[in-house]
Design a protein around this motif. Structure first.
Motif, PDB file in Angstrom:
ATOM      1  N   UNK A 354       0.842  -1.194   0.000  1.00 29.34           N
ATOM      2  CA  UNK A 354       0.000   0.000   0.000  1.00 29.34           C
ATOM      3  C   UNK A 354       0.881   1.249   0.000  1.00 29.34           C
ATOM      4  N   UNK A 355       0.458   2.268  -0.727  1.00 29.99           N
ATOM      5  CA  UNK A 355       1.215   3.521  -0.800  1.00 29.99           C
ATOM      6  C   UNK A 355       0.273   4.722  -0.679  1.00 29.99           C
ATOM      7  N   UNK A 356       0.591   5.633   0.244  1.00 36.24           N
ATOM      8  CA  UNK A 356      -0.142   6.888   0.400  1.00 36.24           C
ATOM      9  C   UNK A 356       0.879   7.986   0.644  1.00 36.24           C
ATOM     10  N   UNK A 357       0.676   9.143   0.040  1.00 34.65           N
ATOM     11  CA  UNK A 357       1.565  10.286   0.245  1.00 34.65           C
ATOM     12  C   UNK A 357       1.115  11.080   1.467  1.00 34.65           C
ATOM     13  N   UNK A 358       2.059  11.599   2.255  1.00 37.55           N
ATOM     14  CA  UNK A 358       1.682  12.416   3.409  1.00 37.55           C
ATOM     15  C   UNK A 358       0.737  13.561   3.062  1.00 37.55           C
ATOM     16  N   UNK A 359       0.976  14.240   1.930  1.00 39.96           N
ATOM     17  CA  UNK A 359       0.101  15.353   1.548  1.00 39.96           C
ATOM     18  C   UNK A 359      -1.325  14.888   1.313  1.00 39.96           C
ATOM     19  N   UNK A 360      -1.482  13.702   0.722  1.00 42.14           N
ATOM     20  CA  UNK A 360      -2.820  13.143   0.507  1.00 42.14           C
ATOM     21  C   UNK A 360      -3.534  12.909   1.824  1.00 42.14           C
ATOM     22  N   UNK A 361      -2.861  12.243   2.745  1.00 45.79           N
ATOM     23  CA  UNK A 361      -3.513  11.897   3.997  1.00 45.79           C
ATOM     24  C   UNK A 361      -3.773  13.135   4.844  1.00 45.79           C
ATOM     25  N   UNK A 362      -2.919  14.152   4.742  1.00 42.16           N
ATOM     26  CA  UNK A 362      -3.157  15.394   5.473  1.00 42.16           C
ATOM     27  C   UNK A 362      -4.475  16.027   5.042  1.00 42.16           C
ATOM     28  N   UNK A 363      -4.784  15.968   3.746  1.00 42.46           N
ATOM     29  CA  UNK A 363      -6.062  16.484   3.276  1.00 42.46           C
ATOM     30  C   UNK A 363      -7.232  15.737   3.881  1.00 42.46           C
TER      31      UNK A 363
END
Length: 471
Positions: A354-363
């Motif tokens: 699984x891959x998620x970017x910090x900026x994505x999850x911050x939103x």
């Protein structure tokens, strides 16, 4: 989750555009150097994880990013992905949704019918057995029905063989699909313990072996674990993952029925398709909101996967496996929470893929701050070792942790007297994970020191943000 999780908020593009206007990885914020806070360069240099780390911290009031490092890169989030699973579950099923486990009578036989309940335990089965014994005079056979959720042998095949956090999944999930093995002076026993009831377990069976590694397979009577004799020396106990949940639950329930004065009926395997009859007893799970809160607090993988699978079913998604169910959750998160770029392979985070970017999850954290503030676990902020000047009580930390070998993740909210912040900190070394020898997956060399550095880095960043942005 209600419409409170749906308000408009900054997208990934908004956050990245804001980051372009600040000096990424800079030291103390302008005008705040007097706080004496460590710079991000110092923190990253001390951990030695600069290339393996991505983070972002955002002002919740404005949505403006304050600091970041590699925030647009995809990282394995480990159990932090359970934040998405929690929101997906509540938005789909509602906070009051409950799983039902029933026992029906069918022509002199009984059927234990599972609905996928993640918290079903021996005590709940014991109560069902007592109720059935009050209403039935006897039973020849006990069947099981576990097709309410797809049969999945384990969550992630790359985990150590005996990892109890990597069980099977089915419509019948007893004790998080774990059986307790205990041993003392050469004697072994396998049981399904509860607080008020306990039952010996015949399936799975445990056989000592002279091999160096544990093995799993099927014998004439069902599931068998072969455990190295060296591991069974002295006295001890461990939870074993169960790979055939329906057989395990059926065997335990038959024993409990016997203890309640009914039989016990002979376990007879899966019920024939279309079997029906009057309901003799029923157990309702806790409401979905309580299951979600417990999942986030204890980070139970089976709960995450069963909730995610049921939510996908409720949305009409064809989800015969975890990857396709997680894909349905990923699509939902794009449309509902603005998660623009992510690859999600399951609902628990028990995978490196699984891959998620910090900026994505911050939103996501900004948009869903209402429900998440009531669901996330509160943790203490640690002071620096040997440092007396920092007061951890200056901030309230609500967060979700995530850990795999050579993966560490932390995301949530930091509330101070002056500001409310949302943050995401990911660190991962996939190359180090790939080098783990197959026979050392239960204790990989170098994993513990790496995890200590990553956790120290997380705490140092949190302390910095309290000092610099805490007012």
């Amino acid at each position: 989750m209600s419409a409170a999780a749906r308000p408009a908020g900054p997208s990934r593009r908004d956050i990245l555009a804001g980051l372009a206007a600040i000096a990424l990885g800079a030291g103390a914020a302008p005008g705040r150097a007097a706080t004496g806070a460590e710079s991000t360069e110092t923190i990253l240099a001390r951990s030695g994880l600069a290339r393996e780390t991505g983070f972002v911290v955002v002002d919740l009031a404005t949505g403006a990013p304050l600091e970041a490092h590699r925030a647009d890169r995809g990282f394995p989030p480990a159990s932090v992905v359970k934040i998405l699973t929690a929101l997906y579950t509540l938005d789909t099923l509602g906070s009051g949704y409950r799983f039902r486990t029933r026992v029906i009578g069918a022509g002199g036989d009984l059927v234990l019918m599972g609905d996928g309940a993640p918290g079903l335990d021996t005590d709940a089965l014991g109560d069902l057995a007592r109720e059935v014994a009050r209403r039935a005079s006897g039973a020849r056979r006990l069947f099981t029905a576990s097709g309410a959720l797809p049969a999945i042998e384990m969550i992630d095949r790359d985990q150590p063989p005996l990892a109890a956090y990597n069980p099977a999944i089915s419509g019948l999930n007893l004790n998080y699909n774990r059986a307790f093995l205990s041993w003392s002076r050469g004697r072994m026993s396998v049981s399904a313990p509860g607080e008020r009831f306990e039952a010996p377990v015949a399936v799975p069976r445990v056989v000592p072996t002279d091999r160096a590694r544990p093995g799993h397979g099927d014998g004439p009577e069902g599931e068998v674990w072969r455990i190295p004799r060296a591991k069974l020396a002295g006295r001890g106990g461990l939870w074993l993952p169960v790979r055939e949940p329906a057989a395990y639950a059926g065997g335990v329930f038959s024993t409990l029925l016997g203890g309640a004065g009914l039989g016990p009926p002979a376990p007879a395997g899966a019920a024939p398709a279309g079997t029906s009859g009057p309901a003799l007893a029923e157990h309702l799970s806790d409401p979905a909101v309580d299951l979600v809160r417990s999942m986030l607090f204890h980070s139970t993988n089976l709960t995450a996967e069963t909730l995610g699978l049921r939510a996908s079913q409720a949305r009409g998604a064809a989800a015969p496996d975890l990857a396709r169910s997680a894909g349905a959750m990923e699509n939902w998160a794009r449309g509902t929470l603005g998660l623009e770029k992510a690859v999600i392979l399951n609902h628990s985070g028990l995978t490196e893929a699984t891959r998620i970017a910090p900026a994505d999850l911050a939103g996501v954290l900004i948009r869903a701050q209402g429900p998440l503030s009531d669901l996330l676990r509160e943790r203490k902020l640690a002071g620096a070792p040997g440092e007396a000047g920092f007061d951890p009580g200056r901030a309230r930390l609500l967060c979700k942790t995530g850990t795999l070998d050579f993966v560490s993740a932390l995301a949530g909210y930091l509330t101070t007297a002056g500001r409310r912040l949302a943050f995401v900190i990911f660190a991962a070394d996939p190359a180090a994970r790939a080098r783990i020898p197959a026979d050392q997956r239960d204790n990989p060399p170098g994993a513990k020191p790496w995890a200590k550095r990553a956790r120290g880095q997380e705490q140092a960043l949190l302390r910095r943000w309290v000092e610099v942005y805490g007012g």
